[in-house]
Design a protein around this motif. Structure first.
Motif, PDB file in Angstrom:
ATOM      1  N   GLY A 150      -7.312   8.917   1.413  1.00  0.00           N
ATOM      2  CA  GLY A 150      -6.847   7.705   2.353  1.00  0.00           C
ATOM      3  C   GLY A 150      -5.460   6.640   1.876  1.00  0.00           C
ATOM      4  O   GLY A 150      -5.347   6.256   2.625  1.00  0.00           O
ATOM      5  N   TYR A 169      -6.446  -0.771  -6.341  1.00  0.00           N
ATOM      6  CA  TYR A 169      -7.351  -0.790  -4.649  1.00  0.00           C
ATOM      7  C   TYR A 169      -8.533  -0.040  -5.027  1.00  0.00           C
ATOM      8  O   TYR A 169      -9.389   0.312  -4.007  1.00  0.00           O
ATOM      9  N   VAL A 229     -10.803  -3.416  -3.017  1.00  0.00           N
ATOM     10  CA  VAL A 229     -11.190  -3.787  -2.006  1.00  0.00           C
ATOM     11  C   VAL A 229     -10.560  -2.365  -0.428  1.00  0.00           C
ATOM     12  O   VAL A 229     -10.680  -2.338  -0.373  1.00  0.00           O
ATOM     13  N   MET A 230     -11.128  -0.913  -1.473  1.00  0.00           N
ATOM     14  CA  MET A 230     -11.669   0.113  -0.651  1.00  0.00           C
ATOM     15  C   MET A 230     -12.704   0.812  -1.674  1.00  0.00           C
ATOM     16  O   MET A 230     -13.049   0.303  -2.919  1.00  0.00           O
ATOM     17  N   THR A 231     -13.909   1.347  -0.773  1.00  0.00           N
ATOM     18  CA  THR A 231     -14.729   1.797  -1.059  1.00  0.00           C
ATOM     19  C   THR A 231     -14.873   2.651  -2.174  1.00  0.00           C
ATOM     20  O   THR A 231     -14.006   4.275  -0.702  1.00  0.00           O
ATOM     21  N   PHE A 284       0.801  -1.233  -0.373  1.00  0.00           N
ATOM     22  CA  PHE A 284       0.494   0.135   0.325  1.00  0.00           C
ATOM     23  C   PHE A 284       0.872   1.347   0.149  1.00  0.00           C
ATOM     24  O   PHE A 284       0.245   2.362  -0.859  1.00  0.00           O
ATOM     25  N   THR A 333      -6.228  -1.903  13.431  1.00  0.00           N
ATOM     26  CA  THR A 333      -5.370  -1.602  13.010  1.00  0.00           C
ATOM     27  C   THR A 333      -5.263   0.392  13.437  1.00  0.00           C
ATOM     28  O   THR A 333      -4.384   1.124  12.369  1.00  0.00           O
ATOM     29  N   TYR A 370     -12.251   8.921  -2.023  1.00  0.00           N
ATOM     30  CA  TYR A 370     -11.454   7.621  -2.334  1.00  0.00           C
ATOM     31  C   TYR A 370      -9.480   8.176  -1.870  1.00  0.00           C
ATOM     32  O   TYR A 370      -9.147   7.442  -1.017  1.00  0.00           O
ATOM     33  N   TYR A 416      -4.036  -9.314  -1.844  1.00  0.00           N
ATOM     34  CA  TYR A 416      -2.937  -8.754  -1.369  1.00  0.00           C
ATOM     35  C   TYR A 416      -1.485  -8.935  -1.595  1.00  0.00           C
ATOM     36  O   TYR A 416      -0.738  -8.017  -1.521  1.00  0.00           O
TER      37      TYR A 416
END
Length: 293
Positions: free
Chosen positions: A216, A203, A206-208, A19, A256, A213, A137
């Motif tokens: 993040g 991504y 895996v991400m809304t 990431f 996290t 956006y 991942y």
């Protein structure tokens, strides 16, 4: 630490390392090589994500949808560089203000045109049998390593890379030797933009995907660039490794949120102890070692 704990730590590290690398590398190219602080970096990532989700929803296979996201982001960056950014080289504060304004405009335009959400994409490849996490991942980690290797080859082993590095190090001399420095700036900015679009595309499953956006990705990207120092690729790798290790270790124990907090504390300490970044310390060490010999 038990065997299961080591596996979980390893998986967390791989996930976070990928990431940070993918979020950072486009920004590192634009800032490290061109001296532009691109506060719209998150919105370049946003373009890649939206292009991917909408082309996938229209029926394009996911790999082609992601490629579309990368290409459209590179083209978007190219247009933006020609219209606005080319006038900001050597004007650090101006570039911050202008790109921040671009960021705000892009977020609001995205909300007006597309609404507050985009079509969803399921995570491909399923789950890992041992560690509680998606196979995807590991794919992201492999892509991150491939991107770093590809960039190293591009900027170190090709004529384009030699000309680009010459332009960034001494524009006047490069121009006097026949290098089209204007084209080099344009091309390098397009490469950095495309890399940001790649992060957004990868991504998206895996991400809304929302108009916010890109935000993040910003913290990790800017922190890694500052901690890494002037060397684009080496700094990105070392900063991602350091921050990823801290984040993964604390996440594996405390969750996290605490992992994020620990990573930011580690970044603050690193910046305090190494104002020129990790690669700055390495450069000083090599220089002192050479003098001693």
């Amino acid at each position: 630490m038990t065997g299961a704990g080591l596996l979980n730590f390893g998986f967390e590290f791989v996930e976070i390392f990928a990431f940070i690398v993918l979020a950072t590398v486009g920004l590192a190219v634009i800032f490290g090589m061109m001296g532009i602080i691109n506060l719209a970096h998150g919105e370049f990532i946003l373009v890649g994500a939206y292009a991917t989700t909408f082309t996938f929803a229209a029926g394009l296979p996911l790999p082609l949808a992601m490629l579309t996201g990368v290409v459209l982001t590179a083209v978007y960056g190219l247009v933006l560089e020609r219209l606005i950014v080319r006038h900001l080289y050597g004007r650090l504060l101006d570039s911050m203000v202008v790109t921040w304004g671009i960021s705000l405009v892009m977020i609001q335009l995205t909300r007006i045109v597309f609404g507050n959400t985009a079509p969803g994409i399921g995570i491909p490849f399923g789950q890992l049998p041992i560690v509680d996490g998606p196979v995807y991942y590991l794919v992201l980690a492999a892509v991150a390593v491939g991107v770093l290797g590809g960039l190293y080859a591009l900027f170190m082993w090709t004529e384009f890379g030699i000309r680009a590095r010459a332009t960034m190090q001494d524009e006047a001399t490069a121009r006097s030797m026949g290098v089209d420095t204007d084209r080099m700036y344009m091309s390098t900015f397009a490469v950095g933009s495309g890399l940001a679009g790649l992060a957004g595309a990868l991504y998206a499953p895996v991400m809304t995907v929302t108009p916010e956006y890109g935000t993040g990705f910003l913290v990790e990207a800017f922190v890694a660039v500052v901690v890494g120092g002037a060397s684009v690729l080496v700094g990105t790798v070392l900063a991602s490794g350091l921050l990823g290790t801290v984040n993964a270790a604390v996440t594996n124990v405390a969750g996290t949120f605490m992992g994020q907090v620990a990573m930011l504390i580690a970044a603050i300490v690193a910046i305090r102890l190494m104002p020129d970044g990790i690669t700055g310390v390495l450069a000083d060490w090599r220089e002192n070692r050479g003098e001693s010999q």
